[in-house]
Write a protein that holds these residues in place. Sequence first.
Motif, PDB file in Angstrom:
ATOM      1  N   ALA A  54      12.195  46.925 -36.663  1.00  9.86           N
ATOM      2  CA  ALA A  54      13.037  47.625 -37.642  1.00  9.86           C
ATOM      3  C   ALA A  54      13.700  48.852 -37.027  1.00  9.86           C
ATOM      4  O   ALA A  54      14.874  49.139 -37.296  1.00  9.86           O
ATOM      5  CB  ALA A  54      12.198  48.025 -38.854  1.00  9.86           C
ATOM      6  N   GLU A  55      12.955  49.572 -36.196  1.00 10.31           N
ATOM      7  CA  GLU A  55      13.472  50.818 -35.636  1.00 10.31           C
ATOM      8  C   GLU A  55      14.313  50.604 -34.378  1.00 10.31           C
ATOM      9  O   GLU A  55      15.455  51.058 -34.295  1.00 10.31           O
ATOM     10  CB  GLU A  55      12.315  51.770 -35.337  1.00 10.31           C
ATOM     11  CG  GLU A  55      11.610  52.270 -36.582  1.00 10.31           C
ATOM     12  CD  GLU A  55      10.675  53.427 -36.301  1.00 10.31           C
ATOM     13  OE1 GLU A  55      10.147  53.506 -35.184  1.00 10.31           O
ATOM     14  OE2 GLU A  55      10.479  54.251 -37.207  1.00 10.31           O
ATOM     15  N   LYS A  56      13.757  49.887 -33.393  1.00 14.47           N
ATOM     16  CA  LYS A  56      14.420  49.798 -32.098  1.00 14.47           C
ATOM     17  C   LYS A  56      15.535  48.760 -32.073  1.00 14.47           C
ATOM     18  O   LYS A  56      16.522  48.924 -31.343  1.00 14.47           O
ATOM     19  CB  LYS A  56      13.385  49.490 -31.017  1.00 14.47           C
ATOM     20  CG  LYS A  56      12.357  50.608 -30.861  1.00 14.47           C
ATOM     21  CD  LYS A  56      11.281  50.248 -29.844  1.00 14.47           C
ATOM     22  CE  LYS A  56      10.245  51.355 -29.736  1.00 14.47           C
ATOM     23  NZ  LYS A  56       9.162  51.012 -28.778  1.00 14.47           N
ATOM     24  N   ARG A  57      15.392  47.703 -32.841  1.00 12.33           N
ATOM     25  CA  ARG A  57      16.446  46.686 -32.884  1.00 12.33           C
ATOM     26  C   ARG A  57      17.493  47.014 -33.943  1.00 12.33           C
ATOM     27  O   ARG A  57      18.682  46.927 -33.688  1.00 12.33           O
ATOM     28  CB  ARG A  57      15.847  45.310 -33.151  1.00 12.33           C
ATOM     29  CG  ARG A  57      14.962  44.795 -32.040  1.00 12.33           C
ATOM     30  CD  ARG A  57      15.772  44.411 -30.802  1.00 12.33           C
ATOM     31  NE  ARG A  57      14.899  43.807 -29.798  1.00 12.33           N
ATOM     32  CZ  ARG A  57      14.367  44.455 -28.775  1.00 12.33           C
ATOM     33  NH1 ARG A  57      14.619  45.765 -28.604  1.00 12.33           N
ATOM     34  NH2 ARG A  57      13.583  43.841 -27.922  1.00 12.33           N
ATOM     35  N   MET A  58      17.030  47.371 -35.157  1.00 13.31           N
ATOM     36  CA  MET A  58      17.966  47.594 -36.259  1.00 13.31           C
ATOM     37  C   MET A  58      18.442  49.037 -36.354  1.00 13.31           C
ATOM     38  O   MET A  58      19.473  49.322 -36.947  1.00 13.31           O
ATOM     39  CB  MET A  58      17.328  47.188 -37.591  1.00 13.31           C
ATOM     40  CG  MET A  58      17.036  45.701 -37.720  1.00 13.31           C
ATOM     41  SD  MET A  58      18.503  44.659 -37.507  1.00 13.31           S
ATOM     42  CE  MET A  58      19.564  45.291 -38.794  1.00 13.31           C
ATOM     43  N   GLY A  59      17.659  49.975 -35.834  1.00  7.74           N
ATOM     44  CA  GLY A  59      18.059  51.373 -35.912  1.00  7.74           C
ATOM     45  C   GLY A  59      17.643  52.064 -37.187  1.00  7.74           C
ATOM     46  O   GLY A  59      18.183  53.131 -37.519  1.00  7.74           O
ATOM     47  N   ALA A  60      16.689  51.490 -37.911  1.00  8.85           N
ATOM     48  CA  ALA A  60      16.201  52.131 -39.135  1.00  8.85           C
ATOM     49  C   ALA A  60      15.174  53.193 -38.783  1.00  8.85           C
ATOM     50  O   ALA A  60      14.210  52.924 -38.067  1.00  8.85           O
ATOM     51  CB  ALA A  60      15.586  51.085 -40.059  1.00  8.85           C
ATOM     52  N   ASP A  61      15.357  54.394 -39.275  1.00 14.34           N
ATOM     53  CA  ASP A  61      14.412  55.492 -39.043  1.00 14.34           C
ATOM     54  C   ASP A  61      13.368  55.461 -40.156  1.00 14.34           C
ATOM     55  O   ASP A  61      13.526  56.093 -41.204  1.00 14.34           O
ATOM     56  CB  ASP A  61      15.159  56.827 -39.018  1.00 14.34           C
ATOM     57  CG  ASP A  61      14.261  57.992 -38.637  1.00 14.34           C
ATOM     58  OD1 ASP A  61      13.033  57.774 -38.508  1.00 14.34           O
ATOM     59  OD2 ASP A  61      14.773  59.104 -38.470  1.00 14.34           O
ATOM     60  N   LEU A  62      12.291  54.717 -39.930  1.00 12.79           N
ATOM     61  CA  LEU A  62      11.323  54.455 -40.994  1.00 12.79           C
ATOM     62  C   LEU A  62      10.644  55.720 -41.490  1.00 12.79           C
ATOM     63  O   LEU A  62      10.203  55.773 -42.644  1.00 12.79           O
ATOM     64  CB  LEU A  62      10.277  53.457 -40.508  1.00 12.79           C
ATOM     65  CG  LEU A  62      10.798  52.066 -40.116  1.00 12.79           C
ATOM     66  CD1 LEU A  62       9.638  51.171 -39.691  1.00 12.79           C
ATOM     67  CD2 LEU A  62      11.581  51.429 -41.250  1.00 12.79           C
ATOM     68  N   ARG A  63      10.538  56.735 -40.664  1.00 14.86           N
ATOM     69  CA  ARG A  63       9.850  57.950 -41.092  1.00 14.86           C
ATOM     70  C   ARG A  63      10.733  58.862 -41.942  1.00 14.86           C
ATOM     71  O   ARG A  63      10.238  59.862 -42.468  1.00 14.86           O
ATOM     72  CB  ARG A  63       9.330  58.707 -39.870  1.00 14.86           C
ATOM     73  CG  ARG A  63       8.188  57.991 -39.152  1.00 14.86           C
ATOM     74  CD  ARG A  63       7.671  58.803 -37.977  1.00 14.86           C
ATOM     75  NE  ARG A  63       6.522  58.176 -37.320  1.00 14.86           N
ATOM     76  CZ  ARG A  63       6.605  57.266 -36.363  1.00 14.86           C
ATOM     77  NH1 ARG A  63       7.822  56.883 -35.948  1.00 14.86           N
ATOM     78  NH2 ARG A  63       5.532  56.748 -35.817  1.00 14.86           N
ATOM     79  N   SER A  64      12.005  58.549 -42.049  1.00 12.63           N
ATOM     80  CA  SER A  64      12.900  59.429 -42.814  1.00 12.63           C
ATOM     81  C   SER A  64      13.507  58.754 -44.035  1.00 12.63           C
ATOM     82  O   SER A  64      14.309  59.372 -44.736  1.00 12.63           O
ATOM     83  CB  SER A  64      14.017  59.952 -41.907  1.00 12.63           C
ATOM     84  OG  SER A  64      14.871  58.901 -41.497  1.00 12.63           O
ATOM     85  N   VAL A  65      13.147  57.490 -44.300  1.00  9.53           N
ATOM     86  CA  VAL A  65      13.672  56.797 -45.475  1.00  9.53           C
ATOM     87  C   VAL A  65      12.506  56.222 -46.266  1.00  9.53           C
ATOM     88  O   VAL A  65      11.414  56.030 -45.729  1.00  9.53           O
ATOM     89  CB  VAL A  65      14.651  55.663 -45.083  1.00  9.53           C
ATOM     90  CG1 VAL A  65      15.816  56.206 -44.273  1.00  9.53           C
ATOM     91  CG2 VAL A  65      13.936  54.536 -44.342  1.00  9.53           C
ATOM     92  N   PRO A  66      12.693  55.929 -47.556  1.00 13.38           N
ATOM     93  CA  PRO A  66      11.627  55.264 -48.313  1.00 13.38           C
ATOM     94  C   PRO A  66      11.294  53.913 -47.684  1.00 13.38           C
ATOM     95  O   PRO A  66      12.187  53.111 -47.404  1.00 13.38           O
ATOM     96  CB  PRO A  66      12.244  55.088 -49.705  1.00 13.38           C
ATOM     97  CG  PRO A  66      13.345  56.107 -49.785  1.00 13.38           C
ATOM     98  CD  PRO A  66      13.875  56.238 -48.396  1.00 13.38           C
TER      99      PRO A  66
END
Length: 459
Positions: free
Chosen positions: A133-145
């Motif tokens: 989710a983070e490294k491939r998609m670029g989602a910052d999981l710690r800053s979004v719900p």
Amino acid sequence: MTGTTRGSTHSSGPYRSYVYAYPHKTAYRPLGDGPAGRPLLSDLWAAERKDALSLYAHIPFCEVRCGFCNLFTRIGAPGELTTRYLDALDRQATAVRDALGDEEPVRFAAAAFGGGTPTFLTAGELERLCDIAEKRMGADLRSVPLSVETSPSTATADRLAVLADRGTTRVSIGVQSFVEAEARAAVRPQHRSDVEAALGRIRDARIPVLNIDLIYGIEGQTEASWRTSLDAALAWRPEELYLYPLYVRPLTGLGRLGTGADAPEGPDAAWDEQRLRLYRAGRDHLLAQGYEQVSMRMFRRADAPHDGPEDYACQTDGMIGLGCGARSYTSSLHYSFDYAVEMREIRGIIDGFTATEDFSRAEVGRYVDEDETRRRHLLQSLLQARGMRRAEYRERFGSDPYDDFPAELEMFDARGWLDATARPALLRLSPEGLAHSDALGPDLFSPEVRAAMAAYEAK
């Protein structure tokens, strides 16, 4: 939404269909033969807004399959299946992120892991899922719900520690009933002591929002036993509670027994009345305990944080789905992979997904025109307890909902499902309308979607 059931059933009564997405996946069809007939993801997303996307990752594995479940999931994962699945998820995420391009910023505003049971994965595999989710998609999981579904037997301390460390803000656990006899009747073998232990581990992990799913309408369930489950859940002071009516669907464990709405003799009026009675008892009890009603199913503790979607069953455009059971929503096309309920079919689809190398095109879906977009907006807005402002609808579509859907709204009004005190500025359901959400929602389906759903051959 662990433990929910989906699909359309009989055409009358208060429990016709849980409308968690529109159009329903049974209205999807293959998007063409050969590569030329399947649209490129890069073309689909070229003109879409990408500054507030939602990410959903589907993990189609469970340790057991409940008797009421018709979700896209299989029991167990023999061999290295979870590894192969995550490998395919990694390839898919890479292809999807490439399709989104870099001409404008790509930002994710929310994320969710569902299934199945995401915590069927080991702690190490959950780390890898978060990395995708983070490294491939670029989602910052710690800053979004970030919402993650779990089950009593898989909510282990090591898995929960990974979720907490990676920024999970909400954990949803499917309990369904704290009464062991009811759990057995729903073909969900579990011990209350194990459920309570899992809830304790979730609280120890200090994830901000705990949601507990409960089901009413189980065979033998009474108002007293329903109250037992409600109070057992309330003892943990969950920030959210979802109350689901039991549905019995074709190809499920309970469905094969020929019970409920799909019984050969047809809908069971007494069962409908039982579910309505238990719904009202549960609603009133939660309201008296300081919870607010967000939708027919969702109740939130009045002092609880809520920085995510108002109702996790209600998704909007800009949804990126990863995994073979996930949907993606653009403004003009909703797409996914093939859909099935029967275990053999599901296993075949999962195996096909894990063998896929090229994820650059959409496979199965349904195009959404302006009329369907209006229906979807009205449906999703009206099924929320807060309702819909007519001015907001007019601003988006340039027309009034009463002009676009006069017959449907007149019918709802005649049935007492609309709140007369909210007019004219607001279209809002009355308490009775909320109670009948599963009848009201399908009344807003277009004739074309109804026909496609009716023609779908369950497998």
